[in-house]
Write a protein that holds these residues in place. Structure first.
Motif, short mmCIF file in Angstrom:
data_model
loop_
_atom_site.label_atom_id
_atom_site.label_comp_id
_atom_site.label_asym_id
_atom_site.label_seq_id
_atom_site.Cartn_x
_atom_site.Cartn_y
_atom_site.Cartn_z
N VAL A 18 0.86 -1.21 -0.02
CA VAL A 18 0.02 -0.01 0.00
C VAL A 18 0.92 1.32 -0.11
CG1 VAL A 18 -0.05 0.05 2.43
CG2 VAL A 18 -1.92 1.14 1.10
N SER A 19 0.48 2.29 -0.82
CA SER A 19 1.19 3.44 -1.06
C SER A 19 0.14 4.44 -0.76
CB SER A 19 1.91 3.73 -2.27
OG SER A 19 2.88 2.55 -2.88
N LEU A 20 0.67 5.44 0.28
CA LEU A 20 -0.13 6.53 0.52
C LEU A 20 0.63 7.86 0.63
CD1 LEU A 20 -1.70 5.24 3.92
CD2 LEU A 20 -2.73 4.90 1.50
N THR A 21 -0.16 8.75 0.17
CA THR A 21 0.71 10.19 -0.10
C THR A 21 0.15 11.28 0.64
OG1 THR A 21 1.20 9.60 -2.51
CG2 THR A 21 1.34 11.98 -1.73
N CYS A 22 0.90 12.02 1.33
CA CYS A 22 0.40 13.19 2.02
C CYS A 22 0.73 14.35 1.33
CB CYS A 22 1.02 13.14 3.65
SG CYS A 22 0.67 14.24 4.64
N THR A 23 -0.08 15.18 0.73
CA THR A 23 0.09 16.36 0.13
C THR A 23 0.21 17.34 1.09
OG1 THR A 23 -0.74 15.66 -1.83
CG2 THR A 23 -0.26 17.76 -1.80
N VAL A 24 1.41 18.33 1.32
CA VAL A 24 1.52 19.40 2.23
C VAL A 24 1.30 20.87 1.64
CG1 VAL A 24 2.91 20.34 3.97
CG2 VAL A 24 3.23 18.00 3.79
N SER A 25 0.73 21.64 2.29
CA SER A 25 0.52 22.81 1.48
C SER A 25 0.61 23.88 3.00
CB SER A 25 -0.85 23.20 0.88
OG SER A 25 -2.15 23.05 2.12
N GLY A 26 1.18 25.18 2.62
CA GLY A 26 1.33 25.96 3.70
C GLY A 26 2.76 26.08 4.25
N ALA A 27 3.69 25.21 3.92
CA ALA A 27 4.90 24.84 4.40
C ALA A 27 5.53 24.08 3.32
CB ALA A 27 5.05 24.37 5.88
N SER A 28 7.01 24.25 3.38
CA SER A 28 7.96 23.31 2.59
C SER A 28 8.09 22.03 3.44
CB SER A 28 9.17 23.86 2.16
OG SER A 28 10.10 23.13 1.46
N ILE A 29 7.91 20.61 2.89
CA ILE A 29 8.39 19.77 3.77
C ILE A 29 9.93 19.54 3.94
CG2 ILE A 29 6.42 18.27 2.63
CD1 ILE A 29 8.61 16.94 0.93
N ARG A 30 10.74 20.45 3.38
CA ARG A 30 12.30 20.59 3.64
C ARG A 30 12.43 21.40 4.79
NH1 ARG A 30 14.90 22.24 -1.93
NH2 ARG A 30 13.10 23.62 -2.05
N THR A 31 11.45 22.32 5.46
CA THR A 31 11.59 23.05 6.39
C THR A 31 12.14 22.15 7.81
OG1 THR A 31 10.57 24.72 7.90
CG2 THR A 31 9.33 22.95 7.23
N GLU A 32 12.95 23.02 8.40
CA GLU A 32 13.28 22.41 9.78
C GLU A 32 12.28 22.62 10.83
OE1 GLU A 32 16.93 21.02 8.24
OE2 GLU A 32 16.12 20.59 10.22
N THR A 33 11.16 23.24 10.49
CA THR A 33 10.30 23.67 11.63
C THR A 33 9.24 22.18 11.94
OG1 THR A 33 10.03 25.73 10.68
CG2 THR A 33 8.36 25.10 12.04
N TYR A 34 9.07 21.30 11.05
CA TYR A 34 8.26 20.47 11.25
C TYR A 34 8.82 19.18 10.95
CZ TYR A 34 4.39 23.63 11.03
OH TYR A 34 3.62 24.91 11.35
N PHE A 35 8.24 17.93 11.78
CA PHE A 35 8.42 16.56 11.35
C PHE A 35 7.04 16.29 10.81
CE2 PHE A 35 12.69 15.96 13.57
CZ PHE A 35 12.70 17.14 14.26
N TRP A 36 7.24 15.19 9.77
CA TRP A 36 6.25 14.62 9.22
C TRP A 36 5.84 13.37 9.56
CZ3 TRP A 36 4.13 19.13 7.29
CH2 TRP A 36 4.82 20.10 7.14
N ASN A 37 4.83 13.11 10.24
CA ASN A 37 4.44 11.81 10.89
C ASN A 37 3.22 11.12 10.00
OD1 ASN A 37 5.86 11.81 13.89
ND2 ASN A 37 5.46 13.93 13.09
N TRP A 38 3.39 9.62 10.38
CA TRP A 38 2.21 8.98 9.83
C TRP A 38 1.85 8.15 11.09
CZ3 TRP A 38 -0.22 8.86 5.31
CH2 TRP A 38 0.12 9.53 4.14
N LEU A 39 0.54 8.05 11.33
CA LEU A 39 -0.05 7.34 12.33
C LEU A 39 -1.10 6.74 11.66
CD1 LEU A 39 0.49 10.51 13.59
CD2 LEU A 39 0.11 9.31 15.70
N ARG A 40 -1.90 5.82 12.39
CA ARG A 40 -3.01 4.82 11.94
C ARG A 40 -3.80 4.42 13.20
NH1 ARG A 40 -0.82 -0.91 9.71
NH2 ARG A 40 0.22 -1.70 11.73
N GLN A 41 -5.08 4.23 12.90
CA GLN A 41 -6.10 3.63 13.86
C GLN A 41 -7.08 2.75 13.28
OE1 GLN A 41 -8.34 6.91 15.59
NE2 GLN A 41 -8.58 5.79 17.40
N PRO A 42 -6.58 1.42 13.67
CA PRO A 42 -7.49 0.20 13.24
C PRO A 42 -9.11 0.48 13.87
CG PRO A 42 -5.48 -0.21 14.38
CD PRO A 42 -5.56 0.94 14.69
#
Length: 126
Positions: A18-42
């Motif tokens: 399974v491949s999932l994509t998170c499209t980010v707007s309002g910030a660059s994913i290269r910024t040092e400001t954020y960490f980009w996480n994946w979580l799930r809830q069964p």
């Protein structure tokens, strides 16, 4: 304001990837400001932290998933991608992308995350 939008196939057969994509707007994913996480809830269960990728492209994974999970990014599209191989029905869940300003591995505390996507359902079934 950072906004996140998950997308994915919805239905996947057992043993597939399974491949999932998170499209980010309002910030660059290269910024040092954020960490980009994946979580799930069964269904009927609590949140599970899966992994994270930093602005520099370093990734960390849950020990229980690290053999099946890969998180990468496409800086040209400002997207973060999750790939989970050899899926089983136990991987059925709502998958979330979430941005956090601090890195706390395995955090499932909702307040730790500054922004959440709306989630995307992944069902593993033959």
């Amino acid at each position: 304001q950072v906004q996140l939008q998950e997308s994915g196939p919805g239905l996947v057969k057992p043993s597939q990837t399974v491949s999932l994509t998170c499209t980010v707007s309002g910030a660059s994913i290269r910024t040092e400001t954020y960490f980009w996480n994946w979580l799930r809830q069964p269904p009927g269960k609590g949140l599970e932290w899966m992994g994270v990728i930093s602005g520099s492209g370093s990734a960390w994974y849950s020990p229980s998933l690290k053999n099946r999970l890969s998180i990468s990014r496409d800086t040209s599209k400002n997207q973060v991608t999750l790939q989970l191989v050899s899926v089983t029905p136990e991987d059925t869940a709502v998958y979330y992308c979430a941005a956090a300003k601090t890195f706390i591995m395995s955090s499932t505390t909702k307040d730790h995350y500054d922004t959440w996507g709306q989630g995307t359902q992944v069902t593993v079934s033959s």
